[in-house]
Design a protein around this motif. Structure first.
Motif, PDB file in Angstrom:
ATOM      1  N   VAL A 144      -9.693 -11.417  24.278  1.00 24.58           N
ATOM      2  CA  VAL A 144      -9.465 -11.654  25.702  1.00 24.58           C
ATOM      3  C   VAL A 144      -9.703 -13.124  26.041  1.00 24.58           C
ATOM      4  O   VAL A 144      -8.922 -13.739  26.772  1.00 24.58           O
ATOM      5  N   ASP A 145     -10.758 -13.709  25.502  1.00 22.21           N
ATOM      6  CA  ASP A 145     -11.056 -15.122  25.763  1.00 22.21           C
ATOM      7  C   ASP A 145      -9.918 -16.026  25.288  1.00 22.21           C
ATOM      8  O   ASP A 145      -9.606 -17.033  25.923  1.00 22.21           O
ATOM      9  N   ALA A 146      -9.308 -15.667  24.161  1.00 24.18           N
ATOM     10  CA  ALA A 146      -8.248 -16.493  23.587  1.00 24.18           C
ATOM     11  C   ALA A 146      -7.032 -16.589  24.502  1.00 24.18           C
ATOM     12  O   ALA A 146      -6.267 -17.560  24.438  1.00 24.18           O
ATOM     13  N   SER A 147      -6.868 -15.606  25.375  1.00 24.35           N
ATOM     14  CA  SER A 147      -5.707 -15.614  26.271  1.00 24.35           C
ATOM     15  C   SER A 147      -5.806 -16.696  27.336  1.00 24.35           C
ATOM     16  O   SER A 147      -4.813 -17.079  27.947  1.00 24.35           O
ATOM     17  N   GLY A 148      -7.019 -17.170  27.592  1.00 20.25           N
ATOM     18  CA  GLY A 148      -7.204 -18.222  28.583  1.00 20.25           C
ATOM     19  C   GLY A 148      -7.306 -17.718  30.013  1.00 20.25           C
ATOM     20  O   GLY A 148      -7.369 -18.525  30.951  1.00 20.25           O
ATOM     21  N   ASN A 149      -7.352 -16.398  30.207  1.00 25.93           N
ATOM     22  CA  ASN A 149      -7.493 -15.835  31.555  1.00 25.93           C
ATOM     23  C   ASN A 149      -8.979 -15.707  31.868  1.00 25.93           C
ATOM     24  O   ASN A 149      -9.636 -14.767  31.406  1.00 25.93           O
ATOM     25  N   ALA A 150      -9.509 -16.654  32.629  1.00 26.63           N
ATOM     26  CA  ALA A 150     -10.946 -16.697  32.908  1.00 26.63           C
ATOM     27  C   ALA A 150     -11.418 -15.465  33.668  1.00 26.63           C
ATOM     28  O   ALA A 150     -12.531 -14.967  33.434  1.00 26.63           O
ATOM     29  N   LEU A 151     -10.596 -14.947  34.574  1.00 23.84           N
ATOM     30  CA  LEU A 151     -10.990 -13.770  35.348  1.00 23.84           C
ATOM     31  C   LEU A 151     -11.094 -12.539  34.443  1.00 23.84           C
ATOM     32  O   LEU A 151     -12.028 -11.737  34.571  1.00 23.84           O
ATOM     33  N   SER A 152     -10.136 -12.404  33.522  1.00 22.22           N
ATOM     34  CA  SER A 152     -10.190 -11.284  32.586  1.00 22.22           C
ATOM     35  C   SER A 152     -11.424 -11.380  31.700  1.00 22.22           C
ATOM     36  O   SER A 152     -12.100 -10.382  31.439  1.00 22.22           O
ATOM     37  N   SER A 153     -11.726 -12.598  31.240  1.00 25.11           N
ATOM     38  CA  SER A 153     -12.898 -12.793  30.381  1.00 25.11           C
ATOM     39  C   SER A 153     -14.178 -12.429  31.117  1.00 25.11           C
ATOM     40  O   SER A 153     -15.072 -11.777  30.551  1.00 25.11           O
ATOM     41  N   LYS A 154     -14.260 -12.853  32.365  1.00 22.17           N
ATOM     42  CA  LYS A 154     -15.457 -12.571  33.149  1.00 22.17           C
ATOM     43  C   LYS A 154     -15.625 -11.072  33.359  1.00 22.17           C
ATOM     44  O   LYS A 154     -16.731 -10.527  33.205  1.00 22.17           O
ATOM     45  N   PHE A 155     -14.554 -10.399  33.688  1.00 22.20           N
ATOM     46  CA  PHE A 155     -14.643  -8.958  33.920  1.00 22.20           C
ATOM     47  C   PHE A 155     -14.927  -8.220  32.618  1.00 22.20           C
ATOM     48  O   PHE A 155     -15.723  -7.278  32.586  1.00 22.20           O
ATOM     49  N   TYR A 156     -14.283  -8.647  31.528  1.00 19.48           N
ATOM     50  CA  TYR A 156     -14.509  -7.993  30.237  1.00 19.48           C
ATOM     51  C   TYR A 156     -15.974  -8.100  29.843  1.00 19.48           C
ATOM     52  O   TYR A 156     -16.533  -7.185  29.248  1.00 19.48           O
ATOM     53  N   GLY A 157     -16.607  -9.211  30.198  1.00 20.92           N
ATOM     54  CA  GLY A 157     -18.017  -9.400  29.883  1.00 20.92           C
ATOM     55  C   GLY A 157     -18.909  -8.350  30.526  1.00 20.92           C
ATOM     56  O   GLY A 157     -19.981  -8.036  29.990  1.00 20.92           O
ATOM     57  N   THR A 158     -18.474  -7.788  31.649  1.00 12.58           N
ATOM     58  CA  THR A 158     -19.281  -6.759  32.312  1.00 12.58           C
ATOM     59  C   THR A 158     -19.268  -5.434  31.544  1.00 12.58           C
ATOM     60  O   THR A 158     -20.083  -4.551  31.816  1.00 12.58           O
ATOM     61  N   LEU A 159     -18.345  -5.295  30.594  1.00 13.64           N
ATOM     62  CA  LEU A 159     -18.247  -4.065  29.812  1.00 13.64           C
ATOM     63  C   LEU A 159     -19.060  -4.122  28.528  1.00 13.64           C
ATOM     64  O   LEU A 159     -19.185  -3.121  27.815  1.00 13.64           O
ATOM     65  N   THR A 160     -19.621  -5.299  28.229  1.00 12.63           N
ATOM     66  CA  THR A 160     -20.271  -5.538  26.941  1.00 12.63           C
ATOM     67  C   THR A 160     -21.341  -4.510  26.601  1.00 12.63           C
ATOM     68  O   THR A 160     -21.351  -3.932  25.507  1.00 12.63           O
ATOM     69  N   ASP A 161     -22.281  -4.283  27.505  1.00 11.81           N
ATOM     70  CA  ASP A 161     -23.389  -3.369  27.219  1.00 11.81           C
ATOM     71  C   ASP A 161     -22.894  -1.964  26.929  1.00 11.81           C
ATOM     72  O   ASP A 161     -23.323  -1.320  25.964  1.00 11.81           O
ATOM     73  N   ARG A 162     -21.984  -1.473  27.758  1.00 11.12           N
ATOM     74  CA  ARG A 162     -21.469  -0.120  27.555  1.00 11.12           C
ATOM     75  C   ARG A 162     -20.679  -0.030  26.243  1.00 11.12           C
ATOM     76  O   ARG A 162     -20.771   0.958  25.513  1.00 11.12           O
ATOM     77  N   GLN A 163     -19.923  -1.085  25.959  1.00 17.09           N
ATOM     78  CA  GLN A 163     -19.125  -1.101  24.742  1.00 17.09           C
ATOM     79  C   GLN A 163     -20.007  -1.001  23.501  1.00 17.09           C
ATOM     80  O   GLN A 163     -19.730  -0.226  22.584  1.00 17.09           O
ATOM     81  N   ARG A 164     -21.095  -1.772  23.459  1.00 18.26           N
ATOM     82  CA  ARG A 164     -21.987  -1.740  22.301  1.00 18.26           C
ATOM     83  C   ARG A 164     -22.654  -0.378  22.153  1.00 18.26           C
ATOM     84  O   ARG A 164     -22.771   0.158  21.048  1.00 18.26           O
ATOM     85  N   ARG A 165     -23.105   0.189  23.259  1.00 12.72           N
ATOM     86  CA  ARG A 165     -23.753   1.500  23.186  1.00 12.72           C
ATOM     87  C   ARG A 165     -22.782   2.553  22.657  1.00 12.72           C
ATOM     88  O   ARG A 165     -23.136   3.390  21.821  1.00 12.72           O
ATOM     89  N   MET A 166     -21.540   2.519  23.137  1.00 12.65           N
ATOM     90  CA  MET A 166     -20.545   3.484  22.702  1.00 12.65           C
ATOM     91  C   MET A 166     -20.213   3.305  21.221  1.00 12.65           C
ATOM     92  O   MET A 166     -20.058   4.277  20.481  1.00 12.65           O
ATOM     93  N   SER A 167     -20.126   2.056  20.782  1.00 15.04           N
ATOM     94  CA  SER A 167     -19.787   1.791  19.387  1.00 15.04           C
ATOM     95  C   SER A 167     -20.893   2.253  18.446  1.00 15.04           C
ATOM     96  O   SER A 167     -20.628   2.876  17.408  1.00 15.04           O
ATOM     97  N   VAL A 168     -22.143   1.939  18.788  1.00 14.04           N
ATOM     98  CA  VAL A 168     -23.258   2.374  17.944  1.00 14.04           C
ATOM     99  C   VAL A 168     -23.271   3.894  17.839  1.00 14.04           C
ATOM    100  O   VAL A 168     -23.435   4.459  16.750  1.00 14.04           O
ATOM    101  N   SER A 169     -23.087   4.567  18.950  1.00 14.25           N
ATOM    102  CA  SER A 169     -23.084   6.029  18.961  1.00 14.25           C
ATOM    103  C   SER A 169     -21.989   6.589  18.063  1.00 14.25           C
ATOM    104  O   SER A 169     -22.183   7.585  17.356  1.00 14.25           O
ATOM    105  N   ALA A 170     -20.822   5.920  18.066  1.00 10.48           N
ATOM    106  CA  ALA A 170     -19.700   6.396  17.256  1.00 10.48           C
ATOM    107  C   ALA A 170     -19.873   6.083  15.779  1.00 10.48           C
ATOM    108  O   ALA A 170     -19.414   6.834  14.914  1.00 10.48           O
ATOM    109  N   LEU A 171     -20.542   4.975  15.477  1.00 10.21           N
ATOM    110  CA  LEU A 171     -20.623   4.505  14.092  1.00 10.21           C
ATOM    111  C   LEU A 171     -21.802   5.064  13.301  1.00 10.21           C
ATOM    112  O   LEU A 171     -21.707   5.219  12.081  1.00 10.21           O
ATOM    113  N   VAL A 172     -22.908   5.354  13.958  1.00  8.59           N
ATOM    114  CA  VAL A 172     -24.103   5.814  13.236  1.00  8.59           C
ATOM    115  C   VAL A 172     -23.821   7.029  12.345  1.00  8.59           C
ATOM    116  O   VAL A 172     -24.285   7.067  11.199  1.00  8.59           O
ATOM    117  N   PRO A 173     -23.043   8.014  12.794  1.00  6.75           N
ATOM    118  CA  PRO A 173     -22.817   9.183  11.925  1.00  6.75           C
ATOM    119  C   PRO A 173     -21.904   8.891  10.737  1.00  6.75           C
ATOM    120  O   PRO A 173     -21.813   9.707   9.817  1.00  6.75           O
TER     121      PRO A 173
END
Length: 225
Positions: A144-173
């Motif tokens: 997303v950052d590579a696209s150069g859309n600063a608004l998209s990057s900023k909003f995507y950053g708000t998903l970071t915590d949820r994204q990591r939690r979801m990924s760990v939950s999916a990957l641990v098993p």
């Protein structure tokens, strides 16, 4: 004149905040877990006051739900919330790919994404689920950052915590799948370099569905991302 007492308290609160948040994002404190100020104070060798401040910050981020005299409960990622996160990720990353199809991927962004894929391969070899999930989030955010859309990057950053939690939950098993996931990320990078936004969107949808929706084809096969 700076107040050294207040500065010390802020630093202590940051320490308690960082530890508690890491425990939540890595799944060592899964959703529904009860945690007390005393437990974190003991772990960090701090008083309860900075821990209480840290808990309030985490409550404001929807990671903790505070219960007076009982402690705090880790707020789980609900199925509906997970679906919303995936929908937003699909939209933002596909939009980034469409923009990159027109302008191309800058060499510095390509180099960064390749480094992240290499990092993922190393973590996959070590079966480092927590580390892989962190680099996974960084890879998708870098698209997303590579696209150069600063608004998209900023909003995507708000998903970071949820994204990591979801990924760990999916990957641990299924840590044995990490190497396959690194290959999928390499494929996504290749599609960006080919400027094939349509194929990127299709591959991304399969990537995300296979991770977080067990009913999907990849999910039945044990995929994750």
């Amino acid at each position: 004149m700076p107040d050294p007492t207040r500065a010390a308290r802020t630093s202590a609160s940051d320490t308690a905040y960082a530890l508690t948040k890491d425990l939540i994002l890595t799944g060592r404190l899964p959703g529904g877990s009860l945690i007390s100020e005393g437990e974190i104070a003991h772990r960090t060798h701090l008083s309860r006051t900075p821990v209480r401040e840290a808990f309030l910050r985490l409550q404001s981020e929807d990671l903790l739900e505070l219960h007076p005299k009982r402690g705090a409960v880790v707020v789980p990622v609900t199925p509906g919330e997970a679906e919303d996160v995936l929908e937003l990720r699909q939209a933002l990353e596909s939009a980034a790919a469409a923009r990159l199809a027109g302008r191309g991927l800058a060499p510095r962004h390509e180099a960064h994404l390749r480094e992240l894929v290499d990092d993922q391969r190393a973590r996959a070899a070590a079966r480092d689920v927590e580390g892989f999930a962190e680099v996974d989030e960084e890879f998708h955010r870098a698209v997303v950052d590579a696209s150069g859309n600063a608004l998209s990057s900023k909003f995507y950053g708000t998903l970071t915590d949820r994204q990591r939690r979801m990924s760990v939950s999916a990957l641990v098993p299924r840590p044995e799948r990490l190497a396959v996931l690194a290959d999928e990320h390499a494929e996504l990078l290749g599609l960006l370099l080919d400027r094939d936004a349509a194929a990127f969107a299709v591959a991304l949808a399969a990537h995300l569905t296979g991770t977080h929706q067990p009913g999907g084809a990849a999910g039945r096969d044990g995929g994750a991302a």
